[in-house]
Design a protein around this motif. Structure first.
Motif, PDB file in Angstrom:
ATOM      1  N   ASP A 114      39.543   0.053 -13.414  1.00  0.00           N
ATOM      2  CA  ASP A 114      38.980   1.391 -13.510  1.00  0.00           C
ATOM      3  C   ASP A 114      39.142   1.843 -14.961  1.00  0.00           C
ATOM      4  N   ALA A 115      39.032   3.127 -15.199  1.00  0.00           N
ATOM      5  CA  ALA A 115      39.079   3.624 -16.571  1.00  0.00           C
ATOM      6  C   ALA A 115      40.484   3.957 -17.050  1.00  0.00           C
ATOM      7  N   SER A 116      41.509   3.604 -16.301  1.00  0.00           N
ATOM      8  CA  SER A 116      42.874   3.973 -16.644  1.00  0.00           C
ATOM      9  C   SER A 116      43.502   2.974 -17.611  1.00  0.00           C
ATOM     10  N   HIS A 117      44.599   3.415 -18.240  1.00  0.00           N
ATOM     11  CA  HIS A 117      45.342   2.524 -19.132  1.00  0.00           C
ATOM     12  C   HIS A 117      46.030   1.423 -18.334  1.00  0.00           C
ATOM     13  N   ALA A 118      46.434   1.727 -17.097  1.00  0.00           N
ATOM     14  CA  ALA A 118      47.059   0.704 -16.261  1.00  0.00           C
ATOM     15  C   ALA A 118      46.091  -0.439 -15.974  1.00  0.00           C
ATOM     16  N   ALA A 119      44.814  -0.129 -15.762  1.00  0.00           N
ATOM     17  CA  ALA A 119      43.818  -1.180 -15.540  1.00  0.00           C
ATOM     18  C   ALA A 119      43.621  -2.010 -16.801  1.00  0.00           C
ATOM     19  N   HIS A 120      43.700  -1.380 -17.975  1.00  0.00           N
ATOM     20  CA  HIS A 120      43.596  -2.133 -19.226  1.00  0.00           C
ATOM     21  C   HIS A 120      44.720  -3.162 -19.333  1.00  0.00           C
ATOM     22  N   ASN A 121      45.941  -2.766 -18.971  1.00  0.00           N
ATOM     23  CA  ASN A 121      47.053  -3.713 -18.979  1.00  0.00           C
ATOM     24  C   ASN A 121      46.822  -4.846 -17.980  1.00  0.00           C
TER      25      ASN A 121
ATOM     26  N   GLN B 129      34.967  -3.444 -10.644  1.00  0.00           N
ATOM     27  CA  GLN B 129      35.142  -1.999 -10.663  1.00  0.00           C
ATOM     28  C   GLN B 129      34.347  -1.399  -9.523  1.00  0.00           C
ATOM     29  N   VAL B 130      35.006  -0.567  -8.739  1.00  0.00           N
ATOM     30  CA  VAL B 130      34.366   0.096  -7.603  1.00  0.00           C
ATOM     31  C   VAL B 130      34.265   1.584  -7.925  1.00  0.00           C
ATOM     32  N   LEU B 131      33.036   2.090  -7.947  1.00  0.00           N
ATOM     33  CA  LEU B 131      32.786   3.491  -8.246  1.00  0.00           C
ATOM     34  C   LEU B 131      32.737   4.298  -6.955  1.00  0.00           C
ATOM     35  N   ALA B 132      33.320   5.466  -6.994  1.00  0.00           N
ATOM     36  CA  ALA B 132      33.265   6.348  -5.827  1.00  0.00           C
ATOM     37  C   ALA B 132      31.849   6.874  -5.671  1.00  0.00           C
ATOM     38  N   PRO B 133      31.298   6.895  -4.457  1.00  0.00           N
ATOM     39  CA  PRO B 133      29.936   7.399  -4.262  1.00  0.00           C
ATOM     40  C   PRO B 133      29.866   8.891  -4.558  1.00  0.00           C
ATOM     41  N   SER B 134      28.929   9.278  -5.433  1.00  0.00           N
ATOM     42  CA  SER B 134      28.742  10.687  -5.755  1.00  0.00           C
ATOM     43  C   SER B 134      27.940  11.360  -4.646  1.00  0.00           C
ATOM     44  N   VAL B 135      28.334  12.559  -4.293  1.00  0.00           N
ATOM     45  CA  VAL B 135      27.633  13.290  -3.246  1.00  0.00           C
ATOM     46  C   VAL B 135      27.312  14.689  -3.751  1.00  0.00           C
TER      47      VAL B 135
ATOM     48  N   GLU C  22      38.269 -14.403  -1.585  1.00  0.00           N
ATOM     49  CA  GLU C  22      37.837 -15.613  -2.269  1.00  0.00           C
ATOM     50  C   GLU C  22      38.593 -15.831  -3.571  1.00  0.00           C
ATOM     51  N   ALA C  23      39.675 -15.113  -3.797  1.00  0.00           N
ATOM     52  CA  ALA C  23      40.484 -15.274  -5.009  1.00  0.00           C
ATOM     53  C   ALA C  23      41.894 -15.696  -4.617  1.00  0.00           C
ATOM     54  N   ASP C  24      42.531 -16.481  -5.477  1.00  0.00           N
ATOM     55  CA  ASP C  24      43.911 -16.880  -5.240  1.00  0.00           C
ATOM     56  C   ASP C  24      44.893 -15.788  -5.648  1.00  0.00           C
ATOM     57  N   LEU C  25      44.487 -14.957  -6.597  1.00  0.00           N
ATOM     58  CA  LEU C  25      45.380 -13.918  -7.120  1.00  0.00           C
ATOM     59  C   LEU C  25      44.598 -12.638  -7.336  1.00  0.00           C
ATOM     60  N   LEU C  26      45.140 -11.532  -6.852  1.00  0.00           N
ATOM     61  CA  LEU C  26      44.591 -10.202  -7.092  1.00  0.00           C
ATOM     62  C   LEU C  26      45.507  -9.490  -8.072  1.00  0.00           C
ATOM     63  N   VAL C  27      44.941  -8.994  -9.171  1.00  0.00           N
ATOM     64  CA  VAL C  27      45.711  -8.307 -10.209  1.00  0.00           C
ATOM     65  C   VAL C  27      45.300  -6.843 -10.220  1.00  0.00           C
ATOM     66  N   VAL C  28      46.273  -5.946 -10.102  1.00  0.00           N
ATOM     67  CA  VAL C  28      46.009  -4.515 -10.111  1.00  0.00           C
ATOM     68  C   VAL C  28      47.003  -3.840 -11.033  1.00  0.00           C
ATOM     69  N   GLY C  29      46.585  -2.729 -11.616  1.00  0.00           N
ATOM     70  CA  GLY C  29      47.473  -1.923 -12.426  1.00  0.00           C
ATOM     71  C   GLY C  29      48.211  -0.915 -11.576  1.00  0.00           C
ATOM     72  N   ALA C  30      49.445  -0.623 -11.944  1.00  0.00           N
ATOM     73  CA  ALA C  30      50.261   0.331 -11.194  1.00  0.00           C
ATOM     74  C   ALA C  30      49.959   1.728 -11.701  1.00  0.00           C
ATOM     75  N   LYS C  31      49.139   2.465 -10.948  1.00  0.00           N
ATOM     76  CA  LYS C  31      48.764   3.823 -11.332  1.00  0.00           C
ATOM     77  C   LYS C  31      49.099   4.755 -10.190  1.00  0.00           C
ATOM     78  N   THR C  32      49.821   5.850 -10.499  1.00  0.00           N
ATOM     79  CA  THR C  32      50.184   6.838  -9.495  1.00  0.00           C
ATOM     80  C   THR C  32      49.396   8.109  -9.713  1.00  0.00           C
ATOM     81  N   ARG C  33      49.252   8.871  -8.640  1.00  0.00           N
ATOM     82  CA  ARG C  33      48.531  10.138  -8.727  1.00  0.00           C
ATOM     83  C   ARG C  33      49.494  11.325  -8.697  1.00  0.00           C
ATOM     84  N   ASN C  34      50.254  11.466  -7.669  1.00  0.00           N
ATOM     85  CA  ASN C  34      51.292  12.490  -7.639  1.00  0.00           C
ATOM     86  C   ASN C  34      52.400  12.003  -6.723  1.00  0.00           C
ATOM     87  N   PRO C  35      53.649  12.417  -6.969  1.00  0.00           N
ATOM     88  CA  PRO C  35      54.777  11.874  -6.200  1.00  0.00           C
ATOM     89  C   PRO C  35      54.672  12.111  -4.708  1.00  0.00           C
TER      90      PRO C  35
END
Length: 347
Positions: free
Chosen positions: A10-17, A37-43, A102-115
């Motif tokens: 996504d557009a976050s710094h965690a995704a860049h890492n 990248q999965v975009l949220a559907p605009s309504v 279909e992938a052996d490894l899924l890589v995701v960035g650790a991004k939090t929204r609120n505690p």
């Protein structure tokens, strides 16, 4: 070990890492790399509580494709690897889960929204870790270089042995430490039964020595050389976090026996996996039991190469066939194939 890597972007710094770390791993293991990248559907809110697709979706997709293209170009320049680019619109968790099959490894960035949200429902990385059937790498720190120190918490299960073998392939054996936390349940029962203190101390010492011998045997069996071994006594999550800080590990590799089908049922509050994702100061790689056949080179089933676009189309067709009402053969454009007493319609 890893032949295909999928990165959720996504557009976050965690995704860049996450993209940079996936590039390093793809170069090391010579694996195929896909940026998703999965975009949220605009309504657009209409009167009477109705909704309609908002304008500008095509423009958002184009911008996302350009951004992913720049990231892929950077990976090609830095690591001499080719990365495919996929953009989808819809529910991010569902699209990532489908393509991760279909992938052996899924890589995701650790991004939090609120505690509060994360404490109740968990982070997106934790939910993906629970639902995925393959290995999941949660990237929590910048990816400047390859991993240098790896901690492997183990409970001597099959997944833990696979985690150790993977860790030994990622770095030199001298940079890997295997850790086991002894349970305090039996000691507590012994104290409740008024067992003499010296007998309890003898039991704890004997259990520690047996565990160390077992750890050394496991490391020797995995790579032919002894990696570092250590034993703690108490809560596995807390002791693993303390050990990670003490050895300055930049990766925790952990096997996970359970593989739940729902977020609420699998990611229980207080689980070791969830605490490591939330509190560890380094990247965390989880290996569920369902990933073992794909990580073992000799046991890996041969799968035909398939692009992610074709995969998504095939899964959408399968879903439509399941949801649609039964049709007669006259309603189908293709011809039926007869074999083994069953009728199979072409996909």
């Amino acid at each position: 070990m890893f032949r295909s890597i999928l990165v959720a972007v996504d557009a976050s710094h965690a995704a860049h890492n996450a993209v940079r770390r996936a590039g390093l791993l793809a170069a090391r293991f010579e694996a195929r790399l896909t940026l998703l990248q999965v975009l949220a559907p605009s309504v657009l809110r209409l009167p009477y509580g109705l909704f309609a697709p908002a304008l500008g979706t095509d423009a958002r997709i184009t911008r996302a494709q350009l951004a992913l293209g720049r990231a892929a170009a950077g990976l090609a320049r830095d690591h001499d690897i080719h990365a495919s680019v996929v953009v989808r619109v819809g529910d991010a968790l569902e699209h990532i889960r489908l393509l991760a099959h279909e992938a052996d490894l899924l890589v995701v960035g650790a991004k939090t929204r609120n505690p509060l949200h994360d404490s109740v429902l968990g982070t997106r990385a934790a939910r993906l870790m629970q639902l995925a059937r393959h290995a999941v790498l949660v990237v929590k720190s910048p990816a400047a270089s390859a991993y240098s120190r790896v901690l492997v918490p183990t409970d001597f299960a099959d997944c833990s042995e696979a985690a150790l073998r993977l860790a030994l392939k990622m770095v030199s054996d001298r940079s890997v430490e295997v850790f086991h936390a002894l349970s305090t349940h039996r000691e507590t029962r012994m104290r409740a039964a008024n067992v003499p203190a010296q007998a309890i101390l003898d039991y704890v010492g004997s259990a520690r020595e047996k565990c160390l011998r077992r750890l050394r045997a496991a490391t020797a069996l995995a790579n032919g050389h002894a990696a570092g071994c250590s034993v703690g006594h108490g809560d596995p999550a807390c002791l693993s976090l303390e050990r990670q800080k003490a050895m300055a590990a930049d990766l925790i590799v952990m096997g996970r026996e359970g593989q739940g089908q729902s977020v609420a049922g699998g990611m229980r509050m207080g689980s070791v996996a969830r605490q490591l994702v939330a509190k560890a100061g380094c990247d965390v790689l989880f290996i569920p039991r369902t990933a073992l056949p794909y990580l073992e080179a000799d046991a890996r089933p041969q799968r035909p190469a398939m692009g992610f676009d074709a995969l998504a189309s095939r899964r959408e067709s399968e879903w439509m066939r399941r949801e649609a009402a039964p049709m007669s053969s006259a309603c189908h454009d293709g011809k039926a194939f007869q074999g083994s007493g069953a009728t199979v319609l072409p996909c």
